[in-house]
Write a protein that holds these residues in place. Sequence first.
Motif, PDB file in Angstrom:
ATOM      1  N   TRP A 141       0.834  -1.214   0.000  1.00  0.00           N
ATOM      2  CA  TRP A 141       0.000   0.000   0.000  1.00  0.00           C
ATOM      3  C   TRP A 141       0.861   1.253   0.000  1.00  0.00           C
ATOM      4  CZ3 TRP A 141       0.159   3.377   4.251  1.00  0.00           C
ATOM      5  CH2 TRP A 141      -0.658   4.510   4.117  1.00  0.00           C
ATOM      6  N   LEU A 142       1.861   1.281   0.870  1.00  0.00           N
ATOM      7  CA  LEU A 142       2.718   2.452   1.000  1.00  0.00           C
ATOM      8  C   LEU A 142       3.433   2.762  -0.313  1.00  0.00           C
ATOM      9  CD1 LEU A 142       4.098   4.628   2.768  1.00  0.00           C
ATOM     10  CD2 LEU A 142       5.828   2.885   3.336  1.00  0.00           C
ATOM     11  N   GLY A 199       3.721   9.591  -5.160  1.00  0.00           N
ATOM     12  CA  GLY A 199       4.747  10.361  -4.473  1.00  0.00           C
ATOM     13  C   GLY A 199       4.925  11.750  -5.036  1.00  0.00           C
ATOM     14  N   PRO A 200       5.918  12.449  -4.531  1.00  0.00           N
ATOM     15  CA  PRO A 200       6.856  12.049  -3.472  1.00  0.00           C
ATOM     16  C   PRO A 200       6.192  12.043  -2.093  1.00  0.00           C
ATOM     17  CG  PRO A 200       7.279  14.308  -4.111  1.00  0.00           C
ATOM     18  CD  PRO A 200       6.236  13.801  -5.060  1.00  0.00           C
ATOM     19  N   LEU A 201       6.726  11.193  -1.198  1.00  0.00           N
ATOM     20  CA  LEU A 201       6.160  11.023   0.135  1.00  0.00           C
ATOM     21  C   LEU A 201       7.187  11.396   1.201  1.00  0.00           C
ATOM     22  CD1 LEU A 201       4.594   7.447  -0.255  1.00  0.00           C
ATOM     23  CD2 LEU A 201       3.446   9.638  -0.664  1.00  0.00           C
ATOM     24  N   ALA A 202       6.700  12.004   2.268  1.00  0.00           N
ATOM     25  CA  ALA A 202       7.495  12.192   3.485  1.00  0.00           C
ATOM     26  C   ALA A 202       7.029  11.140   4.476  1.00  0.00           C
ATOM     27  CB  ALA A 202       7.292  13.593   4.055  1.00  0.00           C
ATOM     28  N   TYR A 203       7.955  10.353   5.016  1.00  0.00           N
ATOM     29  CA  TYR A 203       7.593   9.248   5.909  1.00  0.00           C
ATOM     30  C   TYR A 203       8.180   9.510   7.294  1.00  0.00           C
ATOM     31  CZ  TYR A 203       6.626   4.420   7.344  1.00  0.00           C
ATOM     32  OH  TYR A 203       6.144   3.297   7.977  1.00  0.00           O
ATOM     33  N   TYR A 204       7.312   9.528   8.308  1.00  0.00           N
ATOM     34  CA  TYR A 204       7.735   9.733   9.691  1.00  0.00           C
ATOM     35  C   TYR A 204       7.536   8.423  10.454  1.00  0.00           C
ATOM     36  CZ  TYR A 204       8.302  14.728   9.022  1.00  0.00           C
ATOM     37  OH  TYR A 204       8.746  15.955   8.595  1.00  0.00           O
ATOM     38  N   PRO A 205       8.619   7.717  10.770  1.00  0.00           N
ATOM     39  CA  PRO A 205       8.496   6.384  11.369  1.00  0.00           C
ATOM     40  C   PRO A 205       7.876   6.421  12.759  1.00  0.00           C
ATOM     41  CG  PRO A 205      10.745   6.808  10.601  1.00  0.00           C
ATOM     42  CD  PRO A 205      10.023   8.116  10.584  1.00  0.00           C
ATOM     43  N   HIS A 206       7.227   5.325  13.095  1.00  0.00           N
ATOM     44  CA  HIS A 206       6.778   5.108  14.470  1.00  0.00           C
ATOM     45  C   HIS A 206       7.988   4.721  15.307  1.00  0.00           C
ATOM     46  CE1 HIS A 206       4.784   3.201  17.921  1.00  0.00           C
ATOM     47  NE2 HIS A 206       3.720   3.903  17.583  1.00  0.00           N
ATOM     48  N   ARG A 207       7.996   5.095  16.565  1.00  0.00           N
ATOM     49  CA  ARG A 207       9.185   4.833  17.397  1.00  0.00           C
ATOM     50  C   ARG A 207       9.434   3.345  17.611  1.00  0.00           C
ATOM     51  NH1 ARG A 207       7.773   4.101  22.936  1.00  0.00           N
ATOM     52  NH2 ARG A 207       5.539   4.388  23.311  1.00  0.00           N
ATOM     53  N   ARG A 208       8.422   2.489  17.384  1.00  0.00           N
ATOM     54  CA  ARG A 208       8.623   1.046  17.557  1.00  0.00           C
ATOM     55  C   ARG A 208       8.656   0.309  16.224  1.00  0.00           C
ATOM     56  NH1 ARG A 208       4.838   1.710  21.832  1.00  0.00           N
ATOM     57  NH2 ARG A 208       3.221   0.674  20.635  1.00  0.00           N
ATOM     58  N   GLU A 209       8.877   1.028  15.150  1.00  0.00           N
ATOM     59  CA  GLU A 209       8.881   0.394  13.835  1.00  0.00           C
ATOM     60  C   GLU A 209      10.111  -0.509  13.677  1.00  0.00           C
ATOM     61  OE1 GLU A 209       7.422   1.896   9.440  1.00  0.00           O
ATOM     62  OE2 GLU A 209       7.464   3.218  11.188  1.00  0.00           O
ATOM     63  N   ASP A 210       9.920  -1.637  13.011  1.00  0.00           N
ATOM     64  CA  ASP A 210      11.008  -2.595  12.824  1.00  0.00           C
ATOM     65  C   ASP A 210      12.112  -1.979  11.952  1.00  0.00           C
ATOM     66  OD1 ASP A 210      12.239  -4.929  11.019  1.00  0.00           O
ATOM     67  OD2 ASP A 210      11.644  -5.757  12.960  1.00  0.00           O
ATOM     68  N   PRO A 211      13.370  -2.063  12.375  1.00  0.00           N
ATOM     69  CA  PRO A 211      14.468  -1.476  11.585  1.00  0.00           C
ATOM     70  C   PRO A 211      14.556  -2.040  10.174  1.00  0.00           C
ATOM     71  CG  PRO A 211      15.228  -2.013  13.802  1.00  0.00           C
ATOM     72  CD  PRO A 211      13.857  -2.604  13.663  1.00  0.00           C
ATOM     73  N   ALA A 240      13.657  -0.911   4.271  1.00  0.00           N
ATOM     74  CA  ALA A 240      12.960  -1.089   2.995  1.00  0.00           C
ATOM     75  C   ALA A 240      12.282   0.200   2.557  1.00  0.00           C
ATOM     76  CB  ALA A 240      11.937  -2.219   3.115  1.00  0.00           C
ATOM     77  N   VAL A 241      11.715   0.925   3.505  1.00  0.00           N
ATOM     78  CA  VAL A 241      11.064   2.191   3.185  1.00  0.00           C
ATOM     79  C   VAL A 241      12.103   3.210   2.713  1.00  0.00           C
ATOM     80  CG1 VAL A 241       9.711   4.118   4.107  1.00  0.00           C
ATOM     81  CG2 VAL A 241       9.173   1.757   4.799  1.00  0.00           C
ATOM     82  N   ARG A 242      13.244   3.263   3.401  1.00  0.00           N
ATOM     83  CA  ARG A 242      14.299   4.200   3.012  1.00  0.00           C
ATOM     84  C   ARG A 242      14.797   3.926   1.594  1.00  0.00           C
ATOM     85  NH1 ARG A 242      16.330   7.068   7.353  1.00  0.00           N
ATOM     86  NH2 ARG A 242      16.050   6.119   9.419  1.00  0.00           N
ATOM     87  N   GLY A 243      14.821   2.669   1.217  1.00  0.00           N
ATOM     88  CA  GLY A 243      15.361   2.304  -0.079  1.00  0.00           C
ATOM     89  C   GLY A 243      14.390   2.455  -1.225  1.00  0.00           C
ATOM     90  N   HIS A 244      13.143   2.816  -0.933  1.00  0.00           N
ATOM     91  CA  HIS A 244      12.155   2.923  -2.013  1.00  0.00           C
ATOM     92  C   HIS A 244      12.210   4.313  -2.641  1.00  0.00           C
ATOM     93  CE1 HIS A 244       8.635   1.430  -4.143  1.00  0.00           C
ATOM     94  NE2 HIS A 244       8.171   2.664  -4.061  1.00  0.00           N
ATOM     95  N   PRO A 245      12.266   4.384  -3.971  1.00  0.00           N
ATOM     96  CA  PRO A 245      12.330   5.692  -4.632  1.00  0.00           C
ATOM     97  C   PRO A 245      11.054   6.499  -4.379  1.00  0.00           C
ATOM     98  CG  PRO A 245      11.970   3.922  -6.231  1.00  0.00           C
ATOM     99  CD  PRO A 245      12.288   3.261  -4.934  1.00  0.00           C
ATOM    100  N   GLY A 246      11.229   7.776  -4.185  1.00  0.00           N
ATOM    101  CA  GLY A 246      10.081   8.648  -3.986  1.00  0.00           C
ATOM    102  C   GLY A 246       9.656   8.795  -2.541  1.00  0.00           C
TER     103      GLY A 246
END
Length: 339
Positions: free
Chosen positions: A233-234, A239-251, A256-262
């Motif tokens: 879904w994400l 895009g482009p998207l700004a993504y703000y991680p949850h503090r308990r998100e799996d590294p 994987a999110v960091r490596g996705h274009p856009g």
Amino acid sequence: MPGVESNGRNRVREQGSAVAWVESPLQLLCAVEARHAGLTGPRVRVVTRGRLPGLRVTRAELGALDLPEGLDIETADDRLPRPGRRDTWVLGDAFSGRVQLTSLTAFPSRMVVVDDGLATIRLLELLAAGFGAPLLRARAKAASSRRALGIATGIRLRAAARAGRLTIFTALPVPAGLAEAVRGLGAELVTHDFPWLRSQPVATHPRPPENTVVLGTSLVRNGLIHRDRYLDWLFALEGPLAYYPHRREDPGDLAAVRGHPGVTVYDAGVPVEMTLRDLRPGQRVLSLPSTAVTSLRVLLAARGVPVETVDVPDDWWTPSASVSLRSHLQMFAHERATP
């Protein structure tokens, strides 16, 4: 006080001292708001649980702002401070085993419960359920001893409410029936819209240039929704998207999110209530069900920025997510967005 609404009963006067125990960035922020609202007396010692990166970063951010007078923040090595008999005890996680054990042997003059996410609403529901309802987390599979502790803590909190010594301080929209039931116990229910935070400068966190801001979720790591459904879904969002991680998100998921274009990841480590309050018209926030949806709507409504909740499809949920838990998680899913 502007930004704070109370039912007007048992209002705390500006006297005495207070000690607060916080274990998350949101609890820390709400403890500051409670001091600003006059619920803690003129002095409050806020003790944060040690070794938690999010708390360290949030404490540093708060230290650069104009904190309410009489508020001091310190860090403890996981040692929960005991309130004295004349103290106000401020706490966020009423389901914590250590908090519950302390509640059985400490006798503060009053207690103030600040927000700890949607768990705050569950706490109110359990308190309103009456004698015998143990104070346990929604997904807890508790042993008999843990249930007994939860029952005993519920008895103590209801007794404090009857004596006019319990205040619930929340930014969440409490359903009218539940609010009436809680007040019927004798508790004071005080709502707020982050007036102290809104009065502070926002220059430390410039708004992201992307028009769509996505809030990360802990539902994947907690085993409640399928990882592939969420990431599909994400990555399908325009895009482009700004993504703000949850503090308990799996590294691994975050990598994987960091490596996705856009997609640009903004990992500030502090509550999004602090980092996203400067968004402007033309931007929007998307999120799966979370407390942040509600608080950001409070902060961004006047700016004309929509905060939309994604309705979680049935096939996203794992067997660990019971029907009652799904309903609880999505209870504030207004202004929904379709995945």
